[in-house]
Enzyme design. Sequence first.
Site, short mmCIF file in Angstrom:
data_model
loop_
_atom_site.label_atom_id
_atom_site.label_comp_id
_atom_site.label_asym_id
_atom_site.label_seq_id
_atom_site.Cartn_x
_atom_site.Cartn_y
_atom_site.Cartn_z
N THR A 133 0.84 -1.14 -0.13
CA THR A 133 0.04 0.06 -0.08
C THR A 133 0.75 1.41 0.00
O THR A 133 2.00 1.36 0.54
CB THR A 133 -0.93 0.06 1.33
OG1 THR A 133 -1.51 1.29 1.33
CG2 THR A 133 -0.23 -0.28 2.72
N ASP A 134 0.05 2.48 -0.54
CA ASP A 134 0.99 3.78 -0.40
C ASP A 134 1.02 3.87 0.92
O ASP A 134 1.68 5.28 1.41
CB ASP A 134 0.39 4.73 -1.47
CG ASP A 134 -1.35 5.10 -1.23
OD1 ASP A 134 -1.65 4.24 -0.17
OD2 ASP A 134 -1.82 5.76 -1.88
N GLU A 135 0.40 3.60 1.91
CA GLU A 135 0.36 3.99 3.43
C GLU A 135 1.49 3.79 4.06
O GLU A 135 1.75 4.44 5.09
CB GLU A 135 -0.92 3.47 4.04
CG GLU A 135 -2.30 3.50 3.33
CD GLU A 135 -3.52 3.20 4.19
OE1 GLU A 135 -3.39 3.37 5.46
OE2 GLU A 135 -4.48 3.07 3.63
N TYR A 159 -1.80 -0.65 10.71
CA TYR A 159 -1.95 -1.27 9.37
C TYR A 159 -0.75 -0.93 8.45
O TYR A 159 -0.02 -2.00 7.93
CB TYR A 159 -3.21 -0.76 8.72
CG TYR A 159 -3.28 -1.17 7.33
CD1 TYR A 159 -3.48 -2.44 6.64
CD2 TYR A 159 -3.28 -0.20 6.31
CE1 TYR A 159 -3.32 -2.82 5.66
CE2 TYR A 159 -3.30 -0.33 5.08
CZ TYR A 159 -3.38 -1.61 4.60
OH TYR A 159 -3.22 -1.96 3.32
N LYS A 163 2.21 -3.58 6.94
CA LYS A 163 2.46 -3.67 5.60
C LYS A 163 3.86 -3.25 5.25
O LYS A 163 4.72 -3.86 4.59
CB LYS A 163 1.43 -3.05 4.67
CG LYS A 163 0.12 -3.33 4.94
CD LYS A 163 -0.18 -4.67 4.24
CE LYS A 163 0.04 -4.91 2.78
NZ LYS A 163 -0.42 -6.07 2.31
P1 NAD Z 1 -9.56 -7.26 1.95
O1 NAD Z 1 -9.84 -7.15 3.46
O2 NAD Z 1 -10.83 -7.30 1.19
O3 NAD Z 1 -9.34 -8.84 1.68
C1 NAD Z 1 -8.38 -9.56 2.46
C2 NAD Z 1 -8.50 -10.99 2.24
O4 NAD Z 1 -7.38 -11.87 2.90
C3 NAD Z 1 -9.60 -11.44 2.90
O5 NAD Z 1 -10.44 -12.19 1.99
C4 NAD Z 1 -9.25 -12.35 4.07
O6 NAD Z 1 -10.06 -13.50 4.59
C5 NAD Z 1 -8.01 -12.67 3.56
N1 NAD Z 1 -6.87 -13.09 4.78
C6 NAD Z 1 -6.73 -12.24 5.99
N2 NAD Z 1 -6.11 -12.89 6.88
C7 NAD Z 1 -5.76 -14.15 6.27
C8 NAD Z 1 -4.77 -15.13 6.66
N3 NAD Z 1 -4.25 -15.07 7.82
N4 NAD Z 1 -4.52 -16.20 5.70
C9 NAD Z 1 -5.36 -16.27 4.40
N5 NAD Z 1 -5.93 -15.42 4.07
C10 NAD Z 1 -6.35 -14.20 5.01
O7 NAD Z 1 -8.41 -6.57 1.44
P2 NAD Z 1 -8.06 -5.94 -0.25
O8 NAD Z 1 -8.86 -4.52 -0.13
O9 NAD Z 1 -8.83 -6.82 -1.22
O10 NAD Z 1 -6.72 -5.88 -0.30
C11 NAD Z 1 -5.76 -6.79 -0.82
C12 NAD Z 1 -4.42 -6.53 -0.50
O11 NAD Z 1 -4.11 -5.29 -1.11
C13 NAD Z 1 -4.00 -6.44 0.81
O12 NAD Z 1 -2.75 -6.83 1.05
C14 NAD Z 1 -4.12 -4.75 1.29
O13 NAD Z 1 -2.90 -4.51 2.06
C15 NAD Z 1 -3.54 -4.45 -0.34
N6 NAD Z 1 -4.16 -2.83 -0.51
C16 NAD Z 1 -5.43 -2.75 -0.59
C17 NAD Z 1 -5.89 -1.27 -0.90
C18 NAD Z 1 -7.35 -1.17 -0.86
O14 NAD Z 1 -7.74 0.12 -1.04
N7 NAD Z 1 -8.47 -2.08 -0.86
C19 NAD Z 1 -4.78 -0.26 -1.16
C20 NAD Z 1 -3.83 -0.57 -1.09
C21 NAD Z 1 -3.12 -1.90 -0.81
P1 TYD Z 2 -10.72 3.97 4.23
O1 TYD Z 2 -11.79 3.51 3.13
O2 TYD Z 2 -10.66 3.34 5.48
O3 TYD Z 2 -9.29 3.87 3.49
P2 TYD Z 2 -7.84 4.37 4.02
O4 TYD Z 2 -8.05 4.66 5.44
O5 TYD Z 2 -7.08 2.95 3.84
O6 TYD Z 2 -7.56 5.53 3.14
O7 TYD Z 2 -10.87 5.38 4.33
C1 TYD Z 2 -10.51 6.30 3.13
C2 TYD Z 2 -10.56 7.70 3.81
O8 TYD Z 2 -12.11 8.05 4.07
C3 TYD Z 2 -9.69 8.16 4.93
O9 TYD Z 2 -9.53 9.29 4.83
C4 TYD Z 2 -10.75 7.93 6.07
C5 TYD Z 2 -12.28 8.50 5.56
N1 TYD Z 2 -13.35 7.93 6.09
C6 TYD Z 2 -14.28 8.47 6.70
O10 TYD Z 2 -14.12 9.64 6.61
N2 TYD Z 2 -15.44 7.97 7.32
C7 TYD Z 2 -15.62 6.67 7.21
O11 TYD Z 2 -16.57 6.32 7.66
C8 TYD Z 2 -14.48 5.88 6.72
C9 TYD Z 2 -14.87 4.38 6.95
C10 TYD Z 2 -13.50 6.42 6.10
#
Ligand code: NAD
Ligand code: TYD
Length: 370
Positions: A133-135, A159, A163
């Site tokens: 992630t960019d975080e 988180y 990562k």
């Molecule tokens: P998500 O939370 O929707 O899905 C994660 C999946 O991992 C779930 O299905 C969960 O059951 C599985 N999981 C959790 N712990 C596990 C374990 N111990 N063993 C096996 N499976 C396990 O997440 P996502 O949004 O699909 O993100 C996927 C990846 O992308 C993550 O690594 C996240 O850090 C990264 N990412 C996501 C975003 C975003 O905006 N969603 C942004 C940047 C990076």
């Molecule tokens: P989120 O979807 O949790 O992603 P991330 O924290 O990984 O960026 O949140 C996106 C942005 O929205 C973040 O600045 C937090 C804000 N946010 C709210 O303002 N209200 C909410 O209820 C949630 C879930 C997020």
Amino acid sequence: MHSVLITGGAGFIGQNLVHAWRTARPDDRLTVIDAMTYAANVRSLELLIADRSIHFVRGDIRDAELIRRLFDEHRFTRVAHLAAESHVDRSIVDPEAFLQTNVLGTFTLLHAALDAWRASGVIDRARFLHVSTDEVYGSLEPNYSAFSESSPYRPNSPYAASKAAGDHLVRSYVSTYGMPALITNCSNNYGPYQHPEKLIPLMIIHALKGKPLPIYGDGSNVRDWLHVSDHCEALISVIEQGRIGETYNIGGGNERNNREVVRLICDTIDRAFAADRALAARFPSCPAASGTSCRTLISHVTDRPGHDHRYAIDATKLKTEIGNQCSVGFETGLLQTVRWYLDREDWWRDVISGAYQVWIDKNYGFRIEI
Ligand code: NAD
Ligand code: TYD
């Protein structure tokens, strides 16, 4: 042809990646491992599992024995590692689960892959992609340049720290053991099948139910929104064409603050209701059902502790080295996403189970309106 392991394949990005991979590389054999946490959902994969187009394993990436057995049976030469605890707010309430999966789980998987690839002599043609992630880069000031691959790591939430630890482990395995690994760091994804705890689906669903739209703080926090289809395309390109040991940033080029995002969601829903009278009967509690704007539901609540102010991605390296560029504009992608949640009420009503309600009460119960 490759045998591919996708971890976290029942999560939001994982499910989308399974479908994208099958379209882009139909000859590859796909195995999904997922622990089926609260964030997982296999509805979109059910047909593929039933007709054996993919092999699905319910299992934990921390289970070294299971991972070893899967490598023996399936001879993976590609690993796309997405399994993670992924929600910042949950990491504030319960950080341990994040260290367990994102650090120890990543370590177990990485080490098992290295052992298997060394033993079977395929290390020269194998690849391990850590989806991050960019975080990890922390928070950007308003006028600072977007994050590049050489930006320093400054994680601010448990988180992001977990990562970052995963990224560092992967990097160390490349340098120390010659592990054929790559890392991608992407910005906030949105699109179909995203769990309703994340900003965009949460706001859409709350608006449809006529519930308050809780913006943290003043809503000036900026995210760089990346459509999940663009992300999946980039992941497949990076795992095939990226240079081993390198990191690639993936961003949508769509910086918006949270106020703008929530207002756009409201306006999109208002327009959808104006154009389709049947929606008012399906969602009678939505203000748009009686011609009032969903914006009236917007409420500002206590901010998230350690809330990063801005993320933005410089994706030049992805474009120049791999030729990959994101194409979904935010307004178009958001319209499609609102449409998807309108059409797939069955999907999100199932996800919003008792357990989800417990989380909503826990996370928003203590937040006062400001
Ligand atoms: P998500 O939370 O929707 O899905 C994660 C999946 O991992 C779930 O299905 C969960 O059951 C599985 N999981 C959790 N712990 C596990 C374990 N111990 N063993 C096996 N499976 C396990 O997440 P996502 O949004 O699909 O993100 C996927 C990846 O992308 C993550 O690594 C996240 O850090 C990264 N990412 C996501 C975003 C975003 O905006 N969603 C942004 C940047 C990076
Ligand atoms: P989120 O979807 O949790 O992603 P991330 O924290 O990984 O960026 O949140 C996106 C942005 O929205 C973040 O600045 C937090 C804000 N946010 C709210 O303002 N209200 C909410 O209820 C949630 C879930 C997020």
